[in-house]
Design an enzyme around this catalytic site. Structure first.
Site, mmCIF file in Angstrom:
data_model
loop_
_atom_site.group_PDB
_atom_site.id
_atom_site.type_symbol
_atom_site.label_atom_id
_atom_site.label_comp_id
_atom_site.label_asym_id
_atom_site.label_seq_id
_atom_site.Cartn_x
_atom_site.Cartn_y
_atom_site.Cartn_z
ATOM 1 N N ARG A 155 0.828 -1.210 0.000
ATOM 2 C CA ARG A 155 0.000 0.000 0.000
ATOM 3 C C ARG A 155 0.869 1.269 0.000
ATOM 4 O O ARG A 155 0.567 2.229 0.703
ATOM 5 C CB ARG A 155 -0.933 0.031 1.215
ATOM 6 C CG ARG A 155 -1.962 -1.074 1.249
ATOM 7 C CD ARG A 155 -2.946 -0.924 0.083
ATOM 8 N NE ARG A 155 -4.139 -1.702 0.302
ATOM 9 C CZ ARG A 155 -4.262 -3.002 0.018
ATOM 10 N NH1 ARG A 155 -3.247 -3.655 -0.528
ATOM 11 N NH2 ARG A 155 -5.391 -3.624 0.250
ATOM 12 N N SER A 163 -10.686 -0.642 3.270
ATOM 13 C CA SER A 163 -9.861 -0.752 4.488
ATOM 14 C C SER A 163 -9.496 0.640 4.970
ATOM 15 O O SER A 163 -8.918 1.418 4.209
ATOM 16 C CB SER A 163 -8.565 -1.498 4.191
ATOM 17 O OG SER A 163 -8.841 -2.760 3.652
ATOM 18 N N GLU A 171 -4.883 3.978 6.205
ATOM 19 C CA GLU A 171 -4.632 3.790 4.779
ATOM 20 C C GLU A 171 -5.260 4.939 3.989
ATOM 21 O O GLU A 171 -4.808 5.298 2.912
ATOM 22 C CB GLU A 171 -5.239 2.450 4.340
ATOM 23 C CG GLU A 171 -4.694 1.964 3.025
ATOM 24 C CD GLU A 171 -5.589 0.956 2.352
ATOM 25 O OE1 GLU A 171 -6.158 1.289 1.308
ATOM 26 O OE2 GLU A 171 -5.709 -0.157 2.886
#
Ligand code: EPU
Length: 338
Positions: free
Chosen positions: A164, A238, A334
């Site tokens: 990520r 997420s 995130e």
């Protein structure tokens, strides 16, 4: 190009948060982007590049200019017997690109079916799911420097891809706009179905020799069961990354919490699912006003209707605090908070 003032951003973020943009400009071509960046009136102003708005949390109005990238186009560059090279414009909806690949039998991104967002955003956080990351199929990324308007191409190994993560979140943050992504896809497929639930899903449907479309269907079924659709309830997938801990810390954790799930990494660390940590702290299905934790997947924060970005952020802060207290683990967000 359409340029508007004092526009609600609610339809442009999948969390469905109300916030205003002082200036909102929709770009349909590369020329639109160049002309806008060159316009004196907007030159010194803070800019926010918006794709599908699926990884963003607005906690206040945006006083600068929002550039919504809506460029379209998928172009086959070349092919061999084994591979095909495709150039895709930043504004293409990611799942439309997945569908294009399935229709043409181009393999490599079938595990990434149904991920919200646009192609231009996929390299930024190196989207990933079910054992595949987009970096595995990216050949290069074409960008424009927002100051100089110079265009250049970054090859995969220059993008600093990680979990990520990429150069676009660090050195190049707020400096470039992603114009298009060059993908290298397969014509002779190597499927990734080891990831637990995919195999089960295929077996359940009695599919023993899966095609890429079968894999994409299996992934879509799993996602539909596990993850809330932003059309039904505001969310941005997420909310936190899955944290990694050292072997030493992991040994301590497993002695205290023998059931803790983990994935050993090649660098010797262990990745722990944030969803499990959050659930263990009792947050799953929790609601404070319209801000909440999804009832089936604790990693996803949701907007039940009229939550503000600050309310979601407050809830995220409480979750982070409780995870530190119970597990000594720091959960990193995130989602981009504006
Ligand atoms: N779990 C719980 N409770 C929960 C959720 C998860 O206990 O409420 C535990 C389960 O033990 C499960 C484990 O967490 O076995 C892992 O869950 P899952 O396989 O659903 O994956 P994840 O770690 O929750 C990651 C990605 C997702 C991606 C899935 C599938 C991150 C931050 N998230 O989630 O990506 O779809 O794996 O590969 O890495 C996204 O980025 O928006 C996203 C949805």
């Amino acid at each position: 190009m359409i340029i508007l003032e004092n526009i609600s951003l609610k339809p442009y973020n999948t969390f469905g948060i109300q916030a205003e943009a002082r200036v909102f400009a929709e770009m349909h071509t590369l020329q639109d982007i160049q002309t806008f960046l060159n316009t004196a009136k907007y030159k010194g102003r803070q800019k926010l590049i918006l794709g599908g708005g699926s990884n963003i949390l607005f906690t206040k109005d945006f006083e600068g200019v929002v550039m919504k990238i809506n460029t379209k186009g998928i172009l086959k560059i070349k092919e061999t017997e084994q591979h095909v090279w495709i150039n895709t414009q930043a504004g293409v909806v990611w799942d439309d690109f997945v569908i294009y690949c399935l229709e043409n039998n181009y393999g490599g991104i079938e595990n990434l079916a149904l991920i919200p967002g646009n192609v231009g955003a996929c390299p930024i956080q190196n989207i990933g799911a079910y054992g595949v990351e987009v970096k595995d199929t990216i050949e290069s990324v074409e960008v424009i420097n927002m100051q100089t308007l110079q265009m250049f191409e970054l090859h995969n190994n220059e993008c600093d891809f990680g979990y990520r993560n990429s150069i676009f979140k660090h050195e190049l943050k707020d400096k470039v706009i992603i114009i298009s992504v060059n993908f290298k896809l397969s014509k002779k497929h190597q499927l990734h179905i080891e990831y637990g639930a995919i195999k089960e899903e295929l077996t359940e449907h009695e599919i023993f020799k899966p095609t890429i479309r079968d894999v994409a269907n299996a992934v879509s079924n799993i996602r539909r069961c596990k993850l809330p659709d932003p059309k039904d309830i505001g969310n941005s997938g997420s909310f936190f990354k899955n944290p990694s801990v050292s072997e030493k810390d992991f040994k301590k954790l497993i002695s205290l919490f023998p059931k803790i799930p983990s994935y050993a990494q090649t660098d010797g660390t262990y990745k722990i699912p944030s969803g499990w940590l959050i659930e263990q702290c009792g947050w799953k299905g929790h609601r404070e006003g319209d801000a909440g934790v999804h009832k089936d997947q604790a990693l996803v924060l949701v907007n039940h209707g009229n939550a503000t970005g600050s309310e979601i952020l407050d809830l995220a802060g409480k979750i982070q605090k409780s995870i530190i207290e119970k597990f000594g683990i720091n959960l990193e967000m995130e989602v981009n908070v504006i």
